[in-house]
Design a protein around this motif. Sequence first.
Motif, PDB file in Angstrom:
ATOM      1  N   UNK A   7     100.376  33.065  10.184  1.00 52.94           N
ATOM      2  CA  UNK A   7     101.400  33.100  11.247  1.00 52.94           C
ATOM      3  C   UNK A   7     102.125  34.449  11.255  1.00 52.94           C
ATOM      4  N   UNK A   8     102.470  34.944  10.084  1.00 50.39           N
ATOM      5  CA  UNK A   8     103.155  36.240  10.000  1.00 50.39           C
ATOM      6  C   UNK A   8     102.269  37.366  10.523  1.00 50.39           C
ATOM      7  N   UNK A   9     100.988  37.260  10.220  1.00 55.09           N
ATOM      8  CA  UNK A   9     100.051  38.300  10.690  1.00 55.09           C
ATOM      9  C   UNK A   9      99.962  38.270  12.215  1.00 55.09           C
ATOM     10  N   UNK A  10      99.914  37.064  12.786  1.00 54.51           N
ATOM     11  CA  UNK A  10      99.866  36.928  14.243  1.00 54.51           C
ATOM     12  C   UNK A  10     101.089  37.618  14.875  1.00 54.51           C
ATOM     13  N   UNK A  11     102.252  37.329  14.341  1.00 58.35           N
ATOM     14  CA  UNK A  11     103.491  37.920  14.882  1.00 58.35           C
ATOM     15  C   UNK A  11     103.449  39.449  14.769  1.00 58.35           C
ATOM     16  N   UNK A  12     103.016  39.935  13.615  1.00 60.30           N
ATOM     17  CA  UNK A  12     102.937  41.380  13.356  1.00 60.30           C
ATOM     18  C   UNK A  12     101.977  42.066  14.343  1.00 60.30           C
ATOM     19  N   UNK A  13     100.796  41.471  14.516  1.00 59.56           N
ATOM     20  CA  UNK A  13      99.773  42.090  15.363  1.00 59.56           C
ATOM     21  C   UNK A  13     100.201  42.068  16.837  1.00 59.56           C
ATOM     22  N   UNK A  14     100.753  40.938  17.285  1.00 62.99           N
ATOM     23  CA  UNK A  14     101.221  40.823  18.674  1.00 62.99           C
ATOM     24  C   UNK A  14     102.210  41.931  18.998  1.00 62.99           C
ATOM     25  N   UNK A  15     103.128  42.151  18.095  1.00 56.48           N
ATOM     26  CA  UNK A  15     104.181  43.147  18.297  1.00 56.48           C
ATOM     27  C   UNK A  15     103.596  44.562  18.304  1.00 56.48           C
ATOM     28  N   UNK A  16     102.708  44.806  17.390  1.00 59.18           N
ATOM     29  CA  UNK A  16     102.100  46.132  17.226  1.00 59.18           C
ATOM     30  C   UNK A  16     101.250  46.500  18.447  1.00 59.18           C
ATOM     31  N   UNK A  17     100.604  45.518  19.059  1.00 60.51           N
ATOM     32  CA  UNK A  17      99.682  45.808  20.163  1.00 60.51           C
ATOM     33  C   UNK A  17     100.337  45.681  21.537  1.00 60.51           C
ATOM     34  N   UNK A  18     101.631  45.519  21.551  1.00 54.14           N
ATOM     35  CA  UNK A  18     102.353  45.396  22.816  1.00 54.14           C
ATOM     36  C   UNK A  18     102.099  46.635  23.683  1.00 54.14           C
ATOM     37  N   UNK A  19     101.591  46.416  24.897  1.00 60.03           N
ATOM     38  CA  UNK A  19     101.431  47.533  25.836  1.00 60.03           C
ATOM     39  C   UNK A  19     100.121  48.298  25.735  1.00 60.03           C
ATOM     40  N   UNK A  20      99.205  47.920  24.815  1.00 63.30           N
ATOM     41  CA  UNK A  20      97.933  48.651  24.757  1.00 63.30           C
ATOM     42  C   UNK A  20      96.999  48.222  25.894  1.00 63.30           C
ATOM     43  N   UNK A  21      95.987  49.034  26.140  1.00 62.62           N
ATOM     44  CA  UNK A  21      94.992  48.790  27.196  1.00 62.62           C
ATOM     45  C   UNK A  21      94.444  47.361  27.078  1.00 62.62           C
ATOM     46  N   UNK A  22      94.248  46.700  28.235  1.00 60.35           N
ATOM     47  CA  UNK A  22      93.967  45.256  28.249  1.00 60.35           C
ATOM     48  C   UNK A  22      92.712  44.836  27.487  1.00 60.35           C
ATOM     49  N   UNK A  23      91.754  45.739  27.315  1.00 61.50           N
ATOM     50  CA  UNK A  23      90.532  45.364  26.602  1.00 61.50           C
ATOM     51  C   UNK A  23      90.692  45.351  25.089  1.00 61.50           C
ATOM     52  N   UNK A  24      91.765  45.945  24.608  1.00 59.93           N
ATOM     53  CA  UNK A  24      91.983  46.016  23.152  1.00 59.93           C
ATOM     54  C   UNK A  24      93.351  45.450  22.784  1.00 59.93           C
TER      55      UNK A  24
END
Length: 215
Positions: A7-24
């Motif tokens: 769960x912590x990893x999910x939260x971390x990754x979601x936040x980190x990838x905010x705004x990146x190109x839709x395919x990644x």
Amino acid sequence: MSPNLIENTVIFVKKKLDGVEAGHDWFHIERVWKISKKIAEEEKCNLQVVELAALLHDIADPKFHDGDETLALKISREFLEGQSVSTEIIDQVLFIIQNISFKNRREVPAVLPIELQIVQDADRLDAIGAIGIARTFNFGGFKNNLMYHPELPPRINQSKDDYKKSNGTTVNHFYEKLLLLKDLMNTDSGKKLAEERHDFMLLFLDQFYREWNVE
Ligand code: ADP
Ligand code: NI
């Protein structure tokens, strides 16, 4: 180790990838995570390593970070250490992140750890089929590439330099990479899942050319 590690990893990754190109973006990660879990059901493997690697594999793609190949490893190591994950698990996860890429495929050892095989298959499955087509055109648009050019016929397995100076079209990416992935699947379930997606891309290309040529 934290009981809420995934769960912590999910939260971390979601936040980190905010705004990146839709395919990644996060949704690519979520699909790869789900496909990885599905393939893992059929294999004897360490599920925790599979899930962590799937979630962290694109945390800092060199394409979007001036070609820096070490950033993803650094970010992942710091995060996992912060979660008190054992060195043994961290090393396995980082090995997968480092070796999952299509680009690095010639440099990896002949026998891959099963966890790497699984996440690599999942990442490749998300690069083909209807989703793969959508991601590829999205990325091409993001790069302002041509969709297709009739005087630049697709060429298979060309070098990166050739690719840049000749036809960096999105349709060419199918021949450069996407259509090769089916035969690079590691696991039996990966191979099976790849078939339908591969055939759909062939159908798509056939229709694309027919419409392009107004047949
Ligand atoms: P890998 O990390 O396995 O080397 P990439 O991150 O380069 O793979 O590619 C992932 C996806 O990004 C591809 O499947 C495709 O959808 C898109 N992509 C990458 N390069 C291109 C390109 N030159 N043209 C269009 N799409 C691309
Ligand atoms: Ni990926």
